[in-house]
Design an enzyme around this catalytic site. Structure first.
Site: not given
Ligand code: GAL
Length: 396
Positions: A151, A190-191, A212
């Site tokens: 992430d 996230w692109g 998301d």
């Molecule tokens: C976001 C991610 C999600 C999930 C989440 C967990 O940044 O895009 O898919 O993993 O964090 O906190």
């Protein structure tokens, strides 16, 4: 005298391939599996993971190709181990550690995924891997982890252009190459900073191309529109990740909308990572995620995404080649009433010289029916927010 490396190069193999470290077969087709986040968020634990894995097998999903069982955020304690500096699995959630879960998942013939972050902390505030890449990659390898979702939260501001972001991700890509276990590297940035331009070069096998997803039709439509201009990037070895499937997660979409969502993710070669509680799903939801003919499009060996051929009002025609001279076309209706859509041979095959007189057999992948043979064009009724997904076994 040739060195070992030179011999391997002549044979077309890299040392890393021979050691099994870089496994090009890992991403030949978009990855399929399940992830804990959409349904369980921070309430993930060994019971959830092992029950899901067992059901993956008993329900027949494994035989359809779903193989990864992925633990998302919130699996660890807040502090690293003082002496080893490793991230510590939360003993309440994972009493047998991640290794214990991996053993159970592997015994079922499935693979285990885990989650970390290219920053100081994960999005939910648990330890991230920035500065600890090699320690964490080694721990994941020792525990038997097969997949890392990585992430982008708490990244110390090391973002804003491709050069800065790619360096941060490359640190983990390099660390994974130094461990003995092949680990699929799934970038979750996230692109940001056009990750599709550099995801492959840092060792990524897929990269999120958007923010998301949520269990709403508007979210699905928005991600499709972001994917259209970059659909040419996905190819065997590396895929644009349109985010995890929302099919059946909170039932905020209709069955028609979920069917469209699943179809488009398959045809655009997005990873197919389920997010619903597969141990308790309706037959309508199960019918969607087990459609063999649609899964065959996702997993087609050519690995080429459909492209948008045209937009007319609320209707979109997508089409693209499959292996063996076949083609797939998706007729998508984002509008609120049923419409009749027509795809001419030159639209579908993207060839203005297409043989209009050629009679081509067309199959409907949701009706599981041969619609018959058509000349020059095919017309279908498409319900509101629906798709028709057609397969052509030859080209015009
Ligand atoms: C976001 C991610 C999600 C999930 C989440 C967990 O940044 O895009 O898919 O993993 O964090 O906190």
């Amino acid at each position: 005298m040739l060195s070992n490396a030179q011999v391997l190069t002549i044979l077309g193999l890299s040392v890393l391939q021979v050691m099994g470290v870089i496994d090009p077969s890992l991403a030949k087709t978009p990855q399929m599996g399940w992830n804990s986040w959409n349904k369980y968020q921070c309430n993930v634990n060994e019971t959830v993971i092992v029950n899901t894995a067992n059901f993956m097998v008993s329900s027949g999903l494994k035989d359809l190709g779903y193989q990864y069982i992925n633990i998302d955020d919130c699996w660890s304690l807040h502090q690293r181990d003082n002496s080893t500096q490793r991230i510590v699995p939360d003993p309440e959630k994972f009493p047998n550690g991640i290794k214990g879960v991996a053993d159970k998942v592997h015994a079922l013939g499935l693979k285990l995924g885990i989650y970390s972050d290219a920053g100081t902390n994960t999005c939910a505030g648990y330890p991230g891997s920035y500065g600890y890449e090699q320690i964490d990659a080694q721990a994941f390898s020792d525990w038997g982890v097969d997949y890392l979702k990585y992430d982008n939260c708490n990244n110390l501001g090391l973002a804003g252009n491709a050069s800065i972001s790619s360096k941060r991700y490359k640190r983990m890509g390099d660390a994974l190459k130094n461990v003995s276990r092949p680990i699929f590297f799934s970038l979750c940035s996230w692109g940001q900073d056009d990750v599709w331009d550099w995801g492959r070069s840092v060792g990524g096998q897929s990269w999120r191309m958007s923010g998301d997803i949520s269990d709403h039709w508007s979210s699905v439509v928005s991600i499709i529109n972001q994917e259209v201009p970059i659909a040419n990037i996905s190819a065997p070895g590396g895929w644009n990740d349109m985010d995890m499937l929302e099919v059946g997660v909170y039932d905020q979409m209709t069955i028609t909308e979920y069917t469209s969502h699943f179809s488009i993710w398959a045809a655009m070669k997005s990873p197919m990572i389920l997010g619903n509680d597969i141990t308790n799903m309706t037959s309508d939801i199960k019918n969607i995620i087990t459609n063999k003919e649609v899964i065959a499009v996702s997993q087609d060996s050519l690995g080429e995404s459909v492209k948008q051929r045209w937009v007319k009002g609320d209707t979109h025609l997508f089409a693209g080649p499959l292996s063996g001279q076949a083609y797939v076309a998706l007729f998508l209706n984002e509008g609120n009433s049923t419409v009749t859509m027509t795809g001419t041979w030159s639209d579908v095959f993207n060839n203005k010289h297409a043989n209009k007189q050629k009679s081509i057999a067309v199959r409907d992948l949701w009706a599981h029916t041969d619609l018959g043979s058509f000349r020059a064009a095919v017309s279908v009724d498409v319900e509101a927010h629906g798709v028709r997904m057609l397969r052509f076994n030859q080209q015009a």
